[in-house]
Design an enzyme around this catalytic site. Structure first.
Site, PDB file in Angstrom:
ATOM      1  N   HIS A  59     -31.354   7.003 -15.772  1.00  0.00           N
ATOM      2  CA  HIS A  59     -32.526   6.464 -16.490  1.00  0.00           C
ATOM      3  C   HIS A  59     -33.375   7.672 -16.857  1.00  0.00           C
ATOM      4  CE1 HIS A  59     -35.636   3.419 -17.412  1.00  0.00           C
ATOM      5  NE2 HIS A  59     -36.498   4.301 -16.936  1.00  0.00           N
TER       6      HIS A  59
ATOM      7  N   GLU B  50     -33.057   6.608 -11.688  1.00  0.00           N
ATOM      8  CA  GLU B  50     -33.889   7.527 -12.467  1.00  0.00           C
ATOM      9  C   GLU B  50     -33.734   8.922 -11.857  1.00  0.00           C
ATOM     10  OE1 GLU B  50     -37.892   6.170 -13.223  1.00  0.00           O
ATOM     11  OE2 GLU B  50     -38.165   7.709 -14.745  1.00  0.00           O
TER      12      GLU B  50
ATOM     13  N   ASP C 295     -25.025   3.223 -11.263  1.00  0.00           N
ATOM     14  CA  ASP C 295     -25.112   4.275 -12.286  1.00  0.00           C
ATOM     15  C   ASP C 295     -25.268   3.590 -13.644  1.00  0.00           C
ATOM     16  OD1 ASP C 295     -22.937   7.000 -13.465  1.00  0.00           O
ATOM     17  OD2 ASP C 295     -25.063   6.523 -13.805  1.00  0.00           O
TER      18      ASP C 295
END
Ligand SMILES: OC[C@H]1CNC[C@@H](O)[C@@H]1O[C@@H]1O[C@H](CO)[C@@H](O[C@@H]2O[C@H](CO)[C@@H](O)[C@H](O)[C@H]2O)[C@H](O)[C@H]1O
Ligand SMILES: [Ca+2]
Ligand SMILES: [Zn+2]
Length: 537
Positions: free
Chosen positions: A461, A515, A506
């Site tokens: 992310h 993230e 993932d």
């Protein structure tokens, strides 16, 4: 429940240090023989795995101290393992260069950033919320997968990099930052990289009051597929906060000492900034920051602020060597604060500053009391590691948002303590287990660093990595890791009921497990540099 038999070997996918301890894990019903061969089939090591809890078995090939690339076999399973004196040199360099990839307001040229090059971003001034006052706050690092710049986590990331340089300069000496984005005089790598964030932090201090703004960001997070240079919403400076001012003070006081020999002009700016920030603290209450109306980016709220005061006070103590500061720190050291290295629980940074202060400036009794508590804290972590199948100091409840940081911070605590004479026999084993886990020795067989291992993070992310037209994500980024609290839509849809250590995905939309963040990479740089430094001896 019948124990499961491994479909794979769980090992450190980045490698093993020639002189380090070397382990892998499998799931099995009973102990299994294992062997290592050279690629041309020559047997170099054989052993038997041992039970470590549940259906987990560990194989130890520490005694293999000949560098090389080997094939590890357990029954029909096999894995490729690398043994090398600087097995972590490349990943350390990538994890430090991540900060350069996060740089805001500068062009990242292709000669340095490769396909992840981009034009300058967020170059406009910020407006102080509710006013027409414009503040120039260029530079520094984007916090994480978003483009916000937040003072509190920045202070942790800076402190970690400064500590990494102070503790392990030799391991870091080989790292090459993106030279073209850094100003003269060039410095040792971690100091060169951290200087950019320090220069930005200095712009966050209000010249009139010494208080420090909590963050600069657009009002909301832009869509995930927004390139940095396309994020053109107005920049807003959120109000001055106690947490920002205290952590800023601590980071500046630390930087003032470290840069004195390398960049005296910067060091003296940091000294003044720390003093003015502390003066602000003395005149303001400990009020937790809350996002103001109309601002929806990261909050970094924190109700307990006495640890931030401890960190600021003990950093001032070490910077000045003036025992008057010790009188301020000592009652705070007595409190039942969480001695951690988090972005919210920062007391251990304060403890370390106190223990590293000139001995003439502190009370010998308090110093030895603090060292005893620190040793007890490490004993508790070592006991957790002892009872964990992967040897990591983690319980199920510790697999929260940013759990990889929790683990790395705990390993970092052992290595920091060594620097002040608090030696724990488990220190290097815990640090190695943390690296093994981060680089693939975990139940998902996931290497949690982009660009490394047989199963690297591929969909972080991270807006620059999502928005660019490059298949591979920016390399060297540490993902947040398993989070049992299911705090994003994807996690709730796909991870419900999963064991804590496997509550990770993932997936680019799983911001609460996948993230990346500057203060998740910074303890990783410290710990991996520490392993390299010890292994390099
Ligand atoms: O995701 C990384 C950061 C990206 N930029 C915006 C930031 O706001 C974001 O930080 C994260 O923001 C999360 C949401 O505020 C933080 O999560 C909280 O972290 C706490 C533990 O630190 C947990 O107890 C709590 O349940 C959880 O919500 C987490 O620590 C923190 O790292
Ligand atoms: Ca706190
Ligand atoms: Zn930017």
């Amino acid at each position: 429940m019948p124990s499961r038999v491994s479909k794979s070997i769980f090992c450190n996918q980045v490698g093993y240090l020639t002189s380090g301890d070397k382990r892998f894990w499998i799931q099995a019903r009973e102990a299994q023989p294992f062997a290592l061969h050279t690629p041309d089939g020559q047997a170099v090591f054989a052993g038997l795995t041992k039970p470590v809890g549940g259906d987990w078995y560990v194989g130890d090939f520490t005694a293999l101290r000949v560098p090389g690339t080997y094939v590890l076999t357990v029954g029909s399973l096999e894995a490729r393992v690398v043994v090398h004196r600087r097995a972590y040199g490349d990943v350390l360099e990538a994890m430090l260069r991540f900060f350069d990839y996060q740089l805001c307001g500068v062009a990242l040229p292709e000669e340095d950033a490769g396909p992840w090059a981009h034009a300058p971003c967020h170059t406009s001034d910020a407006k102080v919320l509710g006013t027409e006052r414009a503040v120039a706050c260029p530079g520094g690092w984007h916090d994480a997968g978003d483009y916000g710049k937040y003072t509190v986590p920045a202070a942790k990331a800076v402190a970690d990099l400064l500590l990494a340089h102070e503790y392990f300069p030799a391991a870091l000496a080989h790292v090459r930052p993106m030279r073209s984005v850094h100003r003269e005089p060039h410095l040792p790598p971690a100091l060169e990289v951290a200087r950019e964030e320090i220069a930005w932090l200095l712009t966050m201090q209000d010249p009139a009051t010494g208080g420090v703004y909590h963050k600069v960001s657009t009002p909301s997070f832009p869509p995930l597929d927004t390139r940095p240079e396309d994020d053109t919403a107005p920049l807003i400076m959120s109000p001055i906060s106690y947490a920002a001012t205290a952590t800023f003070c601590a980071a500046m006081a630390h930087a003032a000492l470290v840069y004195r020999a390398h960049d005296p002009a910067l060091a003296s700016c940091c000294t003044d900034a720390a003093q003015r920030a502390y003066a602000w603290l003395s005149e303001h209450e400990m009020r937790p920051f809350r996002n103001p109306d109309g601002i929806f980016t990261g909050e970094y709220g924190d109700r307990e602020l006495r640890d931030e005061l401890l960190w600021a006070s003990s950093a001032m103590l070490r910077m000045t060597g003036d025992s008057a500061w010790a009188r301020v720190c000592e009652p705070l050291l007595d409190l039942d604060l969480a001695w951690e290295l988090g972005w919210a629980d920062v007391a251990l940074y304060g403890v370390m500053e106190y223990l590293r202060a000139p001995s003439a400036a502190v009370s010998g009794d308090v110093r030895s009391k603090v060292k005893s508590r620190l040793l007890r804290e490490l004993d508790a972590l070592a006991a957790m590691a002892e009872s964990h199948p992967f040897g990591i100091p983690m319980r199920d409840e510790d697999f929260i948002w940013g759990s990889n940081m929790v683990l790395l911070n705990r390993a970092m605590a052992f290595l920091l303590a060594e620097g002040v004479g608090v030696l724990h026999p488990a220190a290097h084993t815990v640090a190695q287990r943390a690296a093994d886990y981060l680089f693939g020795a975990n139940p998902l067989g996931q290497c949690y660093v982009t660009g490394f291992g047989q199963q690297p993070v591929r969909q972080p992310h991270h807006r620059p990595s999502v928005a660019d037209d490059v298949d591979d994500p920016v390399p060297g980024m540490v993902a947040g890791g398993p989070n049992r609290n299911l705090q994003d839509e994807i996690a709730r849809a796909k991870l419900a009921g999963r064991p804590a250590m496997t509550a990770y995905m993932d997936h680019q939309d799983s911001y609460s497990t996948n993230e990346v963040a500057i203060y998740w990479n910074s303890p990783a740089v410290f710990v991996v540099a520490g392993l390299l430094e010890a292994g390099g001896r």
